[in-house]
Scaffold this motif. Structure first.
Motif, PDB file in Angstrom:
ATOM      1  N   UNK A  82       0.996  -1.078  -0.028  1.00  0.00           N
ATOM      2  CA  UNK A  82       0.140   0.010  -0.024  1.00  0.00           C
ATOM      3  C   UNK A  82       0.772   1.289  -0.039  1.00  0.00           C
ATOM      4  N   UNK A  83       0.122   2.345  -0.543  1.00  0.00           N
ATOM      5  CA  UNK A  83       0.883   3.613  -0.789  1.00  0.00           C
ATOM      6  C   UNK A  83       0.536   4.460   0.782  1.00  0.00           C
ATOM      7  N   UNK A 104       1.510   7.907   1.380  1.00  0.00           N
ATOM      8  CA  UNK A 104       1.545   9.100   1.304  1.00  0.00           C
ATOM      9  C   UNK A 104       0.292   9.541   0.443  1.00  0.00           C
ATOM     10  N   UNK A 115      -2.662  13.128  -6.342  1.00  0.00           N
ATOM     11  CA  UNK A 115      -3.072  11.531  -6.733  1.00  0.00           C
ATOM     12  C   UNK A 115      -4.715  11.640  -7.407  1.00  0.00           C
ATOM     13  N   UNK A 116      -5.388  13.018  -6.897  1.00  0.00           N
ATOM     14  CA  UNK A 116      -6.714  13.043  -7.811  1.00  0.00           C
ATOM     15  C   UNK A 116      -6.693  14.134  -8.693  1.00  0.00           C
ATOM     16  N   UNK A 135     -17.113  16.955  -4.055  1.00  0.00           N
ATOM     17  CA  UNK A 135     -17.570  15.706  -4.179  1.00  0.00           C
ATOM     18  C   UNK A 135     -16.259  14.633  -3.725  1.00  0.00           C
ATOM     19  N   UNK A 136     -14.996  14.906  -4.255  1.00  0.00           N
ATOM     20  CA  UNK A 136     -14.113  14.061  -3.891  1.00  0.00           C
ATOM     21  C   UNK A 136     -13.741  14.162  -2.416  1.00  0.00           C
ATOM     22  N   UNK A 142     -15.970  14.716   0.088  1.00  0.00           N
ATOM     23  CA  UNK A 142     -17.079  14.015   0.667  1.00  0.00           C
ATOM     24  C   UNK A 142     -16.804  12.380   0.495  1.00  0.00           C
ATOM     25  N   UNK A 143     -16.382  12.036  -0.349  1.00  0.00           N
ATOM     26  CA  UNK A 143     -15.990  10.585  -0.597  1.00  0.00           C
ATOM     27  C   UNK A 143     -14.794  10.356   0.219  1.00  0.00           C
ATOM     28  N   UNK A 144     -13.904  11.162   0.553  1.00  0.00           N
ATOM     29  CA  UNK A 144     -12.685  10.571   1.116  1.00  0.00           C
ATOM     30  C   UNK A 144     -13.317  10.630   2.658  1.00  0.00           C
ATOM     31  N   UNK A 155     -17.713   5.091   0.047  1.00  0.00           N
ATOM     32  CA  UNK A 155     -19.041   4.593  -0.532  1.00  0.00           C
ATOM     33  C   UNK A 155     -19.314   3.229  -0.574  1.00  0.00           C
ATOM     34  N   UNK A 197     -19.945   1.107  -4.084  1.00  0.00           N
ATOM     35  CA  UNK A 197     -18.974   1.046  -5.109  1.00  0.00           C
ATOM     36  C   UNK A 197     -17.615   0.477  -4.471  1.00  0.00           C
ATOM     37  N   UNK A 198     -17.530   0.160  -3.136  1.00  0.00           N
ATOM     38  CA  UNK A 198     -16.488  -0.299  -2.470  1.00  0.00           C
ATOM     39  C   UNK A 198     -15.342   0.742  -2.431  1.00  0.00           C
ATOM     40  N   UNK A 199     -15.512   1.768  -2.386  1.00  0.00           N
ATOM     41  CA  UNK A 199     -14.743   3.115  -2.168  1.00  0.00           C
ATOM     42  C   UNK A 199     -14.425   3.465  -0.839  1.00  0.00           C
ATOM     43  N   UNK A 246     -10.749   7.609   2.686  1.00  0.00           N
ATOM     44  CA  UNK A 246      -9.167   7.681   3.253  1.00  0.00           C
ATOM     45  C   UNK A 246      -8.946   8.584   4.262  1.00  0.00           C
TER      46      UNK A 246
END
Lengths: 193, 203
Positions: free
Chosen positions: B77-78, B80, B85-86, B146-147, B149-151, B155, B158-160, B163
């Motif tokens: 795994x990373x 950092x 990254x996004x 939106x990113x 919020x996902x972080x 979710x 969708x298995x996100x 982080x």
């Protein structure tokens, strides 16, 4: 008295010129108001199509396992829910603002209502753009995934879902461009009076 | 005979002349008052613009310096996290830098509209460019939101995974950058409204 006569002549000339320019700019303003009305209808259709297209996507794959979900719906991602809500709000605002637009066609020199229209148009532009770009970021993630965060692409399994959500962004962005044109038209009509 | 402001003066004089010679001094005084209000709005415009420069620069800087390295590592795994990254965060950084650069370049136009309150050319130009910059800033803010919020939440369907649980500092920096960009968006809305108000022509 000579000065008085000169002033009257000057007044007469400038009076007629003033009236002529007022009529010409009123005609331009009326044309701008009609264009405003047409653009509002275009934006209404665009946001309506986007909201419906995003709100009716669901795909169910014909197999299942114990661990993974094989059903994709717009509800699953809160960003898409907010996209549908934003588009619906902007759509209903456009219906109400059509009335104000018709009022501007009839009475082209209304200033306060144009300012109110510009204010609400700006707010709706920001809302629509924020919702559309948030959904665009999620659609991009769905297409490409993100290796570093271990987010995998869901588009490879759910093809029809992916196509639908990507296409529904188009209407929303068309609405954004139309809103920018609407605000410009209103501002130009304001400054030309 | 000059165009623009002076023809307005003559029109008013013509109407008051039908009642009997309207005093020129009173008309000139009215025109100066209207100029005072437009000048006040232009000063508020300049102040808001400087505030928006600060907010946009803060958003870009916070996003650009949001790297975080966790002090342990494994084979797979990373550990950092960086804005690199996004792609959404890269877009955010570029867009907010563009908006900040535009705002700095638009300060001279704002000063021109303070000095000459009756010129509608600079104001209309500022309104058009402010509109474009508003759209750019809003799109950057929405995509980054939106990113983020996902972080924060992940979710399940969708298995996100979220982080933010591992990268607390990164998450905080990025969320702060998004808040600063929304402040910029609201400031732009007020700037556009001010320009529209100052563009009105009073007859």
């Amino acid at each position: 008295m000579k000065a008085g006569a000169a002033i009257e002549l000057g007044h007469g000339e400038s009076n007629s010129k003033g009236i002529a320019s007022t009529t010409a700019s009123a005609g331009v303003n009326r044309g701008a108001s009609i264009l405003d009305f047409i653009l509002r209808i275009v934006a209404f259709l665009g946001t309506l199509v986007s909201a419906i297209a995003m709100g009716t996507t669901r795909e169910r794959l014909p197999f299942f396992t114990q661990f993974l979900q094989f059903r994709a719906e717009y509800d699953d991602l809160p960003t898409f829910t907010s996209f549908v809500v934003a588009n619906s709000v902007v759509c209903s605002y456009l219906v109400f603002s059509l009335a104000l637009s018709v009022f501007h066609i009839i009475r082209s020199n209304a200033k306060k209502s144009r300012i109110i229209l510009i204010f609400f148009d700006t707010a709706m532009l920001a809302l629509l753009m924020a919702g559309a770009s948030a959904a665009a970021a999620i659609v991009y993630l769905a297409h490409k995934g993100n290796a570093k965060a271990n987010w995998f692409t869901i588009c490879q399994q759910f093809n029809a879902f992916c196509e639908r959500i990507s296409g529904s962004l188009i209407g929303s962005f068309v609405g954004v461009v139309v809103f920018m044109l609407l605000i410009l038209l209103s501002a130009a009509a304001l400054s030309k009076r | 005979m000059k165009s623009g402001g002076d023809s307005t003066t003559i029109d008013v004089e013509a109407r008051s002349a039908s009642k009997g010679k309207g005093p020129v001094l009173a008309v000139h005084h009215v025109k100066e008052e209207k100029g005072g209000m437009k000048r006040g709005m232009a000063i508020i415009d300049l102040v808001l613009r400087i505030g928006a420069i600060v907010a946009a620069l803060a958003a870009a800087a916070t996003m650009g310096t949001s790297d975080q390295n966790l002090p342990f590592f494994t084979q797979f795994f990373q550990f950092e996290a960086s804005y690199d990254d996004m792609p959404s965060f890269q877009f955010f950084l570029i867009a907010m830098s563009l908006v900040a650069g535009y705002l700095v370049l638009s300060v001279p136009f704002s000063i021109v509209s303070i000095v000459r309150p009756h010129a509608s050319g600079p104001r209309l130009l500022l309104l058009i460019l402010d509109l474009v910059a508003l759209t750019l800033a809003t799109s950057a803010a929405g995509a980054a939101t939106s990113i983020v919020y996902l972080a924060h939440n992940g979710n399940a369907s969708s298995n996100w995974l979220a982080i933010c649980n591992q990268f607390g500092d990164f998450c905080r920096n990025v969320s702060g950058a998004v808040v600063a960009s929304f402040v910029t968006v609201v400031t732009f809305m007020f700037l556009i409204l001010l320009s529209a108000l100052a563009l009105r022509k009073h007859h």
